[in-house]
Design an enzyme around this catalytic site. Structure first.
Site, PDB file in Angstrom:
ATOM      1  N   ARG A  10      -1.493  11.066 -18.403  1.00  0.00           N
ATOM      2  CA  ARG A  10      -1.921  11.093 -19.803  1.00  0.00           C
ATOM      3  C   ARG A  10      -0.857  10.522 -20.713  1.00  0.00           C
ATOM      4  NH1 ARG A  10      -7.068  11.442 -21.644  1.00  0.00           N
ATOM      5  NH2 ARG A  10      -8.151  13.280 -20.895  1.00  0.00           N
ATOM      6  N   ASP A 505      16.554 -10.938  24.037  1.00  0.00           N
ATOM      7  CA  ASP A 505      16.240  -9.592  24.530  1.00  0.00           C
ATOM      8  C   ASP A 505      14.715  -9.532  24.712  1.00  0.00           C
ATOM      9  OD1 ASP A 505      16.242  -6.681  24.759  1.00  0.00           O
ATOM     10  OD2 ASP A 505      15.546  -6.699  22.678  1.00  0.00           O
TER      11      ASP A 505
END
Ligand code: GDG
Length: 744
Positions: A10, A505
C-alpha cells in the site's frame, strides 16, 4: 547519483473522496511508521539519492489520481500508484496474503487457508507491480521491495532487468521449514525463487534469516556459505536488520505541549491509579485473548491491586473484511465485558477498552502516562509499539514484552513473559508495578541507548550499505567471468598454436551432476564435439576425471582421447592400454570401508562408491543439514584413522574421498604436459579436486572453473551448460571456421 524506489503493498496514505474536498488520510502500521520516519528525517538533507519514489497500490481510482496528482505528490518522495481491480485485490490481500501467508508465518497453521484462485491473484498482483516497475526502472535505481505481499516480485524484476540492484525486507517472521513446507510445493518454490530474485534479503532476527536459508536449501537444494546463497551463480545474502524507530520523534513528542496536556488529563482522570497500557492492531497474532486471561489472573492472584490500577486496552481496527478478524473482535469484547462485569465496583472499572484509530499525540500521551506497557503478542516480526514506548518514557516505566516478538531479542532489559502463561503474566504485572523507580530508569536507559544508536535511518542505511556490498562482491566475481575479449584471446591463441593440450574434467564439466554417478552418460552432442576436436592432429584431448577407468572406457573409449581415471591412479594414452600408476597395495581399503559403510547407514540418501584405488562417500542426496554434519564427523574420524597410512582424505563437493597419497589431478596434469609439450593448454573443471590442477598449471595454461566461488583458476564460467558453447566458440569446427571466414 541514483533513485531509491521503495515498493510496498500500500501507499502510505489513502484518499477520502466522500466530501466536497478530497482528504488525505495517513495509514498506520509498522511498515509505514518506519519508512515514513526515514523519509521525514532525510527529506530535506543531502541524500545519496537524486529522487525517492514510493510505489504501492491505492484505494483511489485512476481518475482521482489524475485529478489530484500535483497535490498528492509528497514533499519527501514521489508517488507511483498501482491500480488493481477490486476483486483481484481482495483475493490477493484478504486471501493469499492475509489468510495464507500471514497466519502460517505467525505459526497459526490451523487458521491457514490454501486456495488456488487466491494464489493466482497473488501472482497476478505481483506481476502488475513488476510490469509497471520494469517500465519506469532505470539502470542505477536501487529497488527495495517490502513485505510478505510481494515475495514473488523480486524474481520478476530480476528477469526484466538482470543487472538491477534489488533488496527485499520481510517485516513479519519467516517460519521454520517445518511450518513453511506446509505450503503446496509449487507455491512455496515460487516464493523462495521469488525472494532469491533479490540481491539482499533482510529479516528482523537471526533466526528468521536462518529459517529462510534452510528453506531455500531444502526446497531448491542450494548451497550456502554462512549467510550467502548461490542461485544460478548469483550471490544472494540473507541477513538480519532489526528495524529501528524514529527515536527522536517519540522522545521529542513526549516533551511537546500537546502530549503533556493529554498526559496530564489522563493522570488526572486516573488519579491515584497506576496505568497499564497496550495498543495493537486487531489481530489474533497480538495475543489479546491470552493477555486478557493473564490480566484477569493478576486481578485474582493480587486482589490488593484492585481499584489501584487501570488497564487501557487500545485496539486499532484492521482487516475487518476477513471473518477470523471479525470473530476475534467479538471474543475480545466478550472477555472485556466479562472481566469488567466481574471485578468492577461502583467507583472503578478494571479495563478501559477502546476500538479506534488514535491521533499521534494521544498515542504518545498514553506512552508517557503509562506505568506499565503490556505488549504480549503470540508472534510478532518485531513490534514497534514496544520500541516507541521505550523511546517515550521519561521517568521510569516498565515494559512487559512477549518473548515471542522479534523485539525481545534486542530489548533484553524488558520483563520477558510467555504470553500463554497466565501465571507468569500475573506475577510479572505485579512485580512491574512494584519495581523500584531506580531499577525502572536503569533498564529504560539501557534500552533507550540501543534504540537511539540504531534508529530507523541507521536501519535503512545499514540495509542499503549491505545491498551495495553484495553488489560489489557480485561484480568482483564477474571480473573473472569469460567475457567476449577473453574468448577472442583464447580463440586467437588456439588458432596460432601448433600443439595443443585440452584437459577436461568430466562430471560437472562435460556432463551435469546427476543424482547417481551412473546417470551422467555423455550426450550425443558432447560425443560429436569430442570426436571433432580429437580428429585435429594438433590436439591432444585429455579427459581427467575422478571416475574409474571402466566407466570412462565404456562411455568414451571409442574416441581418440587420452584418459586419466581416479585422479591419476590409472592412465591411458591415445591408442594405448590402461596402465595403473601406482603399485601400492589397496589393503588400506578394508580398514576404511567399514567406517564409510556405517556412515551410509547413519545418513539416509548417502552412498559408497568404490573404485580401483579410492573409496568415496557421497552425500549430495541427503538432508542438507544432516549430510553436512555427518560429513564433518566423517572427515574428523577419517583423519584420525588415516594418520601414518598411505592415503589422503579429500573433502570434495558433497563427497568425501579417500585415496592414495600423491594421486591428484595437479601432479597428473603436469605429467601430461611434460609428455605433450604443448604451446597452448586449456584446462576446465568444477570441483575442489580440480583446484589441484589449476594450481599446478599456473603460468602454463588457461584455467577455467565451472561455477562461482573462490578458485585458483584464471576464469569462472557460470554453469556446466555453458562449457560446450564456450569450447565451440574457442575451437570452431571446420564448418564454423569457414562461415566466420566468409562473414569477415
Ligand atoms: C509489521 C509487523 C513489525 C498503530 N495504530 C496506530 C498507530 N500505530 C502505529 C504504531 C506502530 C505501528 O503502527 C504498529 O507497528 P507494529 O510493529 O507494532 O505492528 P504491525 O503493524 O503488525 O507491523 C511487525 C512491523 O511491521 C515493522 O517491521 O514490527 O512485527 O507485524 O508504529 O505506533 N499510530 C497512530 N495511531 C494509531 O491508531 N498514530
Amino acid at each position: 547519483m541514483s533513485r531509491l524506489v521503495i515498493i510496498s503493498n500500500r501507499l502510505p496514505f489513502s484518499l477520502d473522496t466522500s466530501g466536497d474536498q478530497v482528504q488525505i488520510r495517513q495509514s498506520s502500521g509498522g511498515l509505514v511508521s518506519a519508512l515514513k520516519g526515514y523519509f521525514e528525517q532525510t527529506g530535506n538533507k543531502e541524500s545519496d539519492f537524486d529522487e525517492k519514489i514510493w510505489v504501492g497500490s491505492c484505494d483511489f481510482s485512476e481518475d482521482d489520481w489524475n485529478g489530484n496528482k500535483e497535490s498528492l505528490q509528497g514533499a519527501d518522495f514521489s508517488i507511483e500508484p498501482i491500480f488493481i481491480d477490486k476483486a483481484v485485490y481482495s483475493d490477493y490481500y484478504n486471501g493469499f496474503s492475509n489468510s495464507t501467508i500471514w497466519p502460517l508465518f505467525h505459526y497459526f497453521p490451523s487458521l491457514t487457508e490454501y486456495k488456488k484462485h487466491e494464489f493466482e491473484a497473488y501472482y497476478k498482483v505481483n506481476r502488475l507491480f513488476a510490469d509497471r516497475i520494469i517500465e519506469i526502472m532505470k539502470p542505477d535505481d536501487v529497488i527495495w521491495v517490502h513485505d510478505y505481499q510481494l515475495m514473488i516480485l523480486p524474481q520478476m524484476l530480476r528477469k526484466g532487468n538482470p543487472e538491477a540492484t534489488i533488496g527485499f525486507f520481510l517485516h513479519i517472521p519467516f517460519p521454520t521449514y517445518e511450518i513453511f513446507r506446509l505450503i503446496p510445493r509449487e507455491w512455496k518454490t515460487m516464493i523462495i525463487q521469488g525472494l532469491l530474485g533479490a540481491d539482499l534479503v533482510g529479516f528482523h532476527t537471526y533466526d528468521y534469516a536462518q529459517y529462510f536459508i534452510n528453506s531455500a536449501k531444502m526446497i531448491l537444494s542450494l548451497d550456502n556459505h554462512y549467510n550467502t546463497l548461490t542461485y544460478y551463480n548469483r550471490l544472494i545474502r540473507a541477513d538480519l536488520f532489526p528495524i529501528g524507530i524514529d527515536f527522536n520523534k517519540f522522545k521529542n513528542a513526549s516533551e511537546s505541549k500537546e502530549v503533556i496536556a493529554y498526559k496530564d488529563e489522563l493522570l488526572e482522570g486516573f488519579a491515584g491509579k497506576k496505568i497499564i497500557f497496550s495498543v495493537d492492531r486487531l489481530d489474533y497474532t497480538k495475543g489479546l485473548t491470552y493477555r486478557l486471561q493473564g490480566f484477569e489472573n493478576f486481578l485474582v492472584k493480587y486482589p490488593e491491586w484492585r481499584e489501584k490500577i487501570v488497564f487501557v486496552l487500545n485496539i486499532i481496527p484492521s482487516r475487518d473484511s476477513i471473518p477470523t478478524y471479525v470473530e476475534r473482535k467479538r471474543t475480545i469484547e466478550e472477555m472485556v465485558s466479562t472481566i469488567n462485569g466481574k471485578y468492577s465496583t461502583i467507583h472503578w472499572q478494571p479495563i478501559l477498552y477502546r476500538y479506534n484509530h488514535l491521533p499521534f499525540d494521544e498515542l504518545c500521551g498514553l506512552y508517557v502516562a503509562a506505568n506499565v506497557a503490556l505488549i504480549t503478542p503470540l508472534r510478532d516480526g518485531m513490534n514497534l509499539v514496544a520500541k516507541e514506548y521505550v523511546a517515550s518514557c521519561k521517568n521510569g516505566g516498565v515494559l512487559i514484552l512477549s518473548e515471542l516478538t522479534g523485539a525481545a531479542s534486542e530489548l533484553n532489559e524488558a520483563c520477558h513473559v510467555n504470553p500463554t502463561d497466565a501465571e507468569e503474566m500475573a506475577d510479572t504485572i505485579n512485580s512491574a508495578l512494584k519495581m523500584p523507580l531506580e531499577d525502572q530508569k536503569q533498564r529504560m536507559q539501557a534500552m533507550q541507548k540501543r534504540l537511539s544508536d540504531y534508529n530507523v535511518v541507521q536501519w535503512v542505511n545499514d540495509f542499503l550499505d549491505q545491498l551495495s556490498k553484495i553488489k560489489k562482491e557480485q561484480s568482483h566475481l564477474k571480473v573473472k567471468q569469460v567475457d567476449r575479449s577473453a574468448v577472442e584471446k583464447l580463440r586467437q591463441d588456439y588458432k596460432k598454436a601448433q600443439k595443443r593440450c585440452i584437459l577436461l574434467d568430466y562430471d560437472g564439466t562435460l556432463a551435469p551432476l546427476k543424482k547417481t554417478p551412473s546417470e551422467a552418460a555423455p550426450t550425443p552432442e558432447v560425443l560429436d564435439f569430442l570426436k571433432q576436436l580429437s580428429t585435429d592432429a594438433k590436439n591432444e584431448v585429455v579427459i581427467i576425471s575422478g571416475r574409474d577407468a571402466d566407466t570412462l572406457q565404456k562411455w568414451l573409449g571409442h574416441l581418440q582421447l587420452n584418459f586419466i581415471a581416479e585422479h591419476g591412479s590409472a592412465m591411458r594414452y591415445k591408442g594405448g592400454e590402461w596402465k595403473l600408476q601406482s603399485m601400492a597395495s589397496n589393503s588400506w581399503k578394508d580398514e576404511i570401508r567399514p567406517m564409510l559403510e556405517s556412515y551410509v547407514r547413519r545418513c539416509a540418501g548417502s552412498f559408497l562408491e568404490e573404485k580401483q584405488s579410492s573409496l568415496s562417500w557421497h552425500y549430495r542426496n541427503t538432508h542438507p543439514g544432516l549430510g553436512f554434519i555427518r560429513s564433518r564427523e566423517l572427515v574428523n574420524n577419517l583423519s584420525q584413522l588415516t594418520t601414518n597410512s598411505p592415503v589422503q582424505v579429500v573433502d570434495g563437493n558433497k563427497v568425501i574421498e579417500v585415496r592414495l597419497t600423491g594421486m591428484d589431478k595437479g601432479v597428473t596434469a603436469l605429467k601430461v604436459i611434460d609428455k605433450f609439450m604443448p604451446d597452448f593448454t586449456l584446462c576446465i573443471g568444477d570441483d575442489t579436486t580440480d583446484e589441484d590442477m589449476f594450481k599446478a598449471l599456473e603460468g602454463k595454461a588457461y584455467t577455467i572453473k565451472v561455477g562461482n566461488g573462490a578458485t585458483a583458476a584464471h576464469y569462472n564460467i557460470q554453469t556446466q551448460a555453458e562449457v560446450l558453447p564456450l569450447l565451440k566458440k574457442v575451437m570452431p569446427g571446420k564448418q564454423v571456421e569457414e562461415n566466420q571466414a566468409v562473414s569477415s
